[in-house]
Scaffold this motif. Structure first.
Motif, short mmCIF file in Angstrom:
data_model
loop_
_atom_site.label_atom_id
_atom_site.label_comp_id
_atom_site.label_asym_id
_atom_site.label_seq_id
_atom_site.Cartn_x
_atom_site.Cartn_y
_atom_site.Cartn_z
N ALA A 34 0.82 -1.21 0.00
CA ALA A 34 0.00 0.00 0.00
C ALA A 34 0.85 1.26 0.00
CB ALA A 34 -0.93 0.00 1.21
N ILE A 35 1.88 1.32 0.84
CA ILE A 35 2.66 2.55 0.92
C ILE A 35 3.48 2.78 -0.35
CG2 ILE A 35 4.64 1.49 2.12
CD1 ILE A 35 4.98 4.11 3.65
N ILE A 36 3.98 1.70 -0.94
CA ILE A 36 4.75 1.84 -2.19
C ILE A 36 3.83 2.25 -3.33
CG2 ILE A 36 6.16 0.60 -3.88
CD1 ILE A 36 7.18 -1.16 -1.57
N ALA A 37 2.60 1.73 -3.32
CA ALA A 37 1.64 2.05 -4.38
C ALA A 37 0.95 3.39 -4.15
CB ALA A 37 0.60 0.94 -4.49
N GLY A 38 1.22 4.04 -3.03
CA GLY A 38 0.62 5.34 -2.75
C GLY A 38 -0.78 5.25 -2.19
N GLY A 39 -1.13 4.11 -1.58
CA GLY A 39 -2.46 3.92 -1.04
C GLY A 39 -2.51 4.07 0.47
N HIS A 40 -3.67 3.74 1.05
CA HIS A 40 -3.89 3.86 2.49
C HIS A 40 -4.53 2.57 2.99
CE1 HIS A 40 -3.03 8.12 1.93
NE2 HIS A 40 -3.91 8.10 0.95
N VAL A 41 -4.46 2.36 4.31
CA VAL A 41 -4.90 1.09 4.89
C VAL A 41 -5.86 1.34 6.05
CG1 VAL A 41 -4.14 -0.96 6.15
CG2 VAL A 41 -2.78 -0.11 4.24
N LEU A 42 -6.94 0.57 6.07
CA LEU A 42 -7.86 0.56 7.19
C LEU A 42 -7.68 -0.75 7.95
CD1 LEU A 42 -10.28 1.82 8.73
CD2 LEU A 42 -11.79 0.65 7.10
N LEU A 43 -7.25 -0.63 9.21
CA LEU A 43 -7.04 -1.80 10.07
C LEU A 43 -8.20 -1.94 11.03
CD1 LEU A 43 -3.25 -1.72 11.11
CD2 LEU A 43 -4.39 -3.48 9.78
N GLU A 44 -8.94 -3.02 10.91
CA GLU A 44 -10.07 -3.25 11.81
C GLU A 44 -9.72 -4.41 12.73
OE1 GLU A 44 -14.47 -2.66 10.92
OE2 GLU A 44 -14.24 -4.83 10.74
N ASP A 45 -9.52 -4.11 13.99
CA ASP A 45 -9.11 -5.14 14.95
C ASP A 45 -9.45 -4.70 16.35
OD1 ASP A 45 -7.96 -7.72 14.67
OD2 ASP A 45 -6.35 -6.86 13.46
N VAL A 46 -9.49 -5.67 17.25
CA VAL A 46 -9.70 -5.37 18.67
C VAL A 46 -8.46 -4.66 19.20
CG1 VAL A 46 -11.26 -7.30 19.02
CG2 VAL A 46 -8.81 -7.65 19.32
#
Length: 319
Positions: A34-46
């Protein structure tokens, strides 16, 4: 930079992060993609699964600036982007940059902020810029938003609008460790916090160059057709009311190129597309039930992958 250099640097970053985060190789690979491709990440976790540690160790590994925002209902857009303050001494307005001016921005519990505040990230994530009082300022490169949300505790939260969800390249879940991994975590952290000993293994400029180089990774026409078939299938599926957008198509294409590069290949395979399809596409679809959990959305994407035939041609060469 060559594809082999991308693989080598990515391997160094993964090894560095693995000193802190144990047993989450796929998650680390996806976030690197994601970071190399210029994107962003949504982390859904406890809570307590290492999301903050992962973001901090990535920032230290690339020698980038890390900022964290704790999202709360009273958070204002200016608390994120910054604001102009009148300087009595100079008799002029002075811009005070917000925490969004960083390389790695951890938006912790993003769904606890109001939709108005959440929307202040839209321009940052899509255009990589911030506009305050008519003045536009470009963010540093790379710029990665890692947003987190707790899937269990929903009291006092606001659902992310579809427009914002679509701006995340991937939605991931780290999951809980196994017993063996739990023992390794205790052994590693029993005396000290290993995050303090993490040193950079590349520069943030290297990340940008890696992204530019990855654009040359060959995507055979049959692979492009395969991606298009998957996307169109989500739009035609009777269980899905709203399929993947063109932004999702491009996200799957670009992430497949980067993923192939960090694996040391200069061409994309159908397996790359399959590996990334669920994290890249699942959060972009809307089920008819509308309350479908992410696991159900992942199952819908998996059913699409099961139906759409993967290409069998030699996709490693030009026609």
């Amino acid at each position: 930079m060559t594809i082999q250099s991308i693989q080598s640097i990515a391997s160094d970053i993964k090894n560095n992060i693995s000193k802190i985060i144990i047993g989450k190789d796929d998650t680390i690979n996806f976030i690197l993609t994601a970071i190399i491709a210029g994107g962003h990440v949504l982390l859904e976790d406890v809570p307590g699964t290492g999301k903050t540690m992962l973001a901090k160790s990535l920032a230290k590994s690339i020698d980038g600036e890390f900022n964290r925002i704790q999202f709360t209902p009273d958070l204002l857009p200016s608390d994120i982007t910054g604001l102009n303050i009148f300087n009595q001494e100079n008799r002029s307005f002075e811009f005070i940059p917000g925490p969004v001016f960083a390389n790695i921005l951890l938006a912790d519990e993003i769904n606890r902020a109001t939709p108005r505040t959440q929307s202040s990230l839209l321009e940052c994530m899509e255009e990589k810029q911030v506009t305050v009082d008519g003045n536009t300022r470009t963010l540093d490169t790379p710029f990665l938003v890692i947003a987190t949300q707790n899937p269990i505790e929903t009291a006092g939260t606001f659902n992310l609008p579809e427009a914002q969800l679509d701006r995340f390249m991937m939605q991931l879940s780290m999951g809980l460790p196994s017993k063996e991994e739990e023992l390794l975590i205790m052994e590693r952290f029993i005396n000290d916090n290993p995050l303090a000993s993490i040193n950079p293994v590349c520069s943030k400029d290297d990340i940008f160059i890696m992204g530019e180089t990855a654009k040359s990774v060959f995507v055979h026409p049959v692979i492009r057709q395969y991606i298009a078939d998957i996307v169109i299938a989500t739009r035609n599926d009777k269980s899905i009311s709203s399929g993947v957008s063109p932004r999702g198509t491009l996200a799957l294409l670009k992430s497949s190129q980067v993923y192939a590069a960090i694996c040391g290949r200069d061409f994309v395979t159908p397996d790359d597309v399959k590996k990334l399809a669920i994290p890249v596409l699942a959060h972009r679809i809307i089920s008819y039930t509308n309350m479908a959990k992410n696991s159900n959305k992942a199952a819908l994407i998996q059913s699409v992958l099961d139906i759409v035939a993967a290409p069998t041609e030699d996709w490693s060469k030009t026609q």
